[in-house]
Design a protein around this motif. Structure first.
Motif, PDB file in Angstrom:
ATOM      1  N   THR A  48      15.914  -0.847  55.191  1.00  0.00           N
ATOM      2  CA  THR A  48      17.053  -1.559  54.594  1.00  0.00           C
ATOM      3  C   THR A  48      18.287  -1.585  55.502  1.00  0.00           C
ATOM      4  O   THR A  48      19.342  -2.063  55.095  1.00  0.00           O
ATOM      5  N   LEU A  49      18.155  -1.083  56.728  1.00  0.00           N
ATOM      6  CA  LEU A  49      19.307  -1.078  57.636  1.00  0.00           C
ATOM      7  C   LEU A  49      19.726  -2.501  58.003  1.00  0.00           C
ATOM      8  O   LEU A  49      18.889  -3.367  58.229  1.00  0.00           O
ATOM      9  N   THR A  50      21.027  -2.721  58.082  1.00  0.00           N
ATOM     10  CA  THR A  50      21.530  -4.011  58.573  1.00  0.00           C
ATOM     11  C   THR A  50      21.688  -3.899  60.096  1.00  0.00           C
ATOM     12  O   THR A  50      21.773  -2.791  60.628  1.00  0.00           O
ATOM     13  N   PRO A  51      21.737  -5.051  60.781  1.00  0.00           N
ATOM     14  CA  PRO A  51      21.921  -5.004  62.240  1.00  0.00           C
ATOM     15  C   PRO A  51      23.156  -4.204  62.648  1.00  0.00           C
ATOM     16  O   PRO A  51      23.104  -3.422  63.614  1.00  0.00           O
ATOM     17  N   ALA A  52      24.235  -4.355  61.895  1.00  0.00           N
ATOM     18  CA  ALA A  52      25.463  -3.625  62.248  1.00  0.00           C
ATOM     19  C   ALA A  52      25.254  -2.124  62.120  1.00  0.00           C
ATOM     20  O   ALA A  52      25.682  -1.350  62.986  1.00  0.00           O
TER      21      ALA A  52
END
Lengths: 107, 196
Positions: A48-52
């Protein structure tokens, strides 16, 4: 290597790892658990990590992933120390069996 | 198992059946693992595989898993299967499918032929469930290998730590090879390395 170079390379390696892990988890989560050797909770977090967030986590002076074989046995099998090329695939298969048997690390 | 009328369940089962057929499973595996009728499975099989399923009985012997090379393949698959079983919550048949795919990848990446068919892999899991086969820890390397249930665990050494005399002498492409040890093999040893 200068310290800037070291930091840049570590960030790069971390980022590649996280991106690969995320795409593995998204394409087949169960097989990804086997490939990555991580727990279900960790897989859910990485998935679930976002690119940021990934960029942020990847930056630092330590690597995020570690070697999965820290014993001489598997290490020697993988590198086929002191053996001819003839039984190279036998050694690698042996190492694969030993590594596949280690589910304690993930559970 | 009662016939389930849910369309979604059926779709899921067809998907599973298609995957199993693609992996080369025999019709008996599909019959056992899905609720689809024999006629539908037969049609599905012809559609996916492009030919009729092979007839005859399934391999039923546990001895095949004890011979040198098959034992290595079976152990790799079963270790992968156990790993998935521990870390992921999957239906039994999905665990087999996913573990078998990982096994194929692993074998393929080393340029070997997959000796273990998906039907045999499925049988292996059933044998283990029934207690007809189990895994025993090798005294030397600590790895777990497929064995008969009453193997004396304290003395067990796997076929990779101590290969039998005639092991790895086959010339077949994609087979495991070992350098010669310079000892004449007995008839029994020769028989144990013959492909089943």
């Amino acid at each position: 290597m200068t310290s800037e170079q070291i930091l840049a390379e570590i960030r790069e390696a971390n980022l590649s790892y996280l991106m690969l892990a995320q795409s593995l988890i998204r394409s087949d989560r169960d097989q990804a658990l086997f490939r990555l050797g991580i727990s279900e909770e960790t897989a859910m977090l990485i998935g679930t990590l976002t690119p940021a967030q990934m960029m942020k986590i990847a930056t630092g002076n330590t690597l995020l992933c570690r070697l999965r074989m820290d014993d001489d046995l598997v290490w020697n099998l993988l590198t086929s120390h002191g053996k001819g090329a003839a039984n190279d695939s036998v050694s690698r298969l042996h190492a694969s069996i030993l590594m596949a048997g280690r589910h304690q690390e993930a559970a | 198992m009662a016939r389930n009328k849910s369309v979604l369940t059926e779709a899921r089962q067809i998907e599973r059946a298609v995957m199993l057929i693609k992996l080369g499973a025999r019709l008996q595996v599909l019959e056992s693992e899905t609720d689809l009728s024999y006629e539908r499975l037969l049609r599905l099989y012809k559609e996916v595989a492009g030919h009729s399923p092979s007839k005859g009985q399934l391999p039923f012997s546990t001895d095949w898993f004890m011979t040198w090379q098959p034992n290595i393949h079976a152990s790799l698959f079963l270790n992968t299967h156990e790993y998935l079983n521990k870390v992921a919550e999957l239906d039994e048949i999905d665990t087999i499918i996913k573990a078998y795919q990982l096994y194929l990848e692993q074998i393929g990446s080393q340029g070997l032929e997959p000796l273990l068919s998906v039907t045999r892999a499925w049988r292996l899991v059933k044998f283990v469930d029934n207690g007809m086969l189990t895994m025993t820890r090798c005294r030397k390397c600590g790895g777990h290998f497929v064995t008969h249930p009453h193997e004396i665990a304290r003395n067990y050494v796997c076929g990779l730590c101590e290969p039998p005399a005639r092991a790895g002498k086959g010339k077949a492409a994609g087979a495991l090879q070992l350098p010669a040890l310079g000892r004449a093999a007995t008839k029994a040893e020769r028989a144990s390395t013959l492909p089943a």
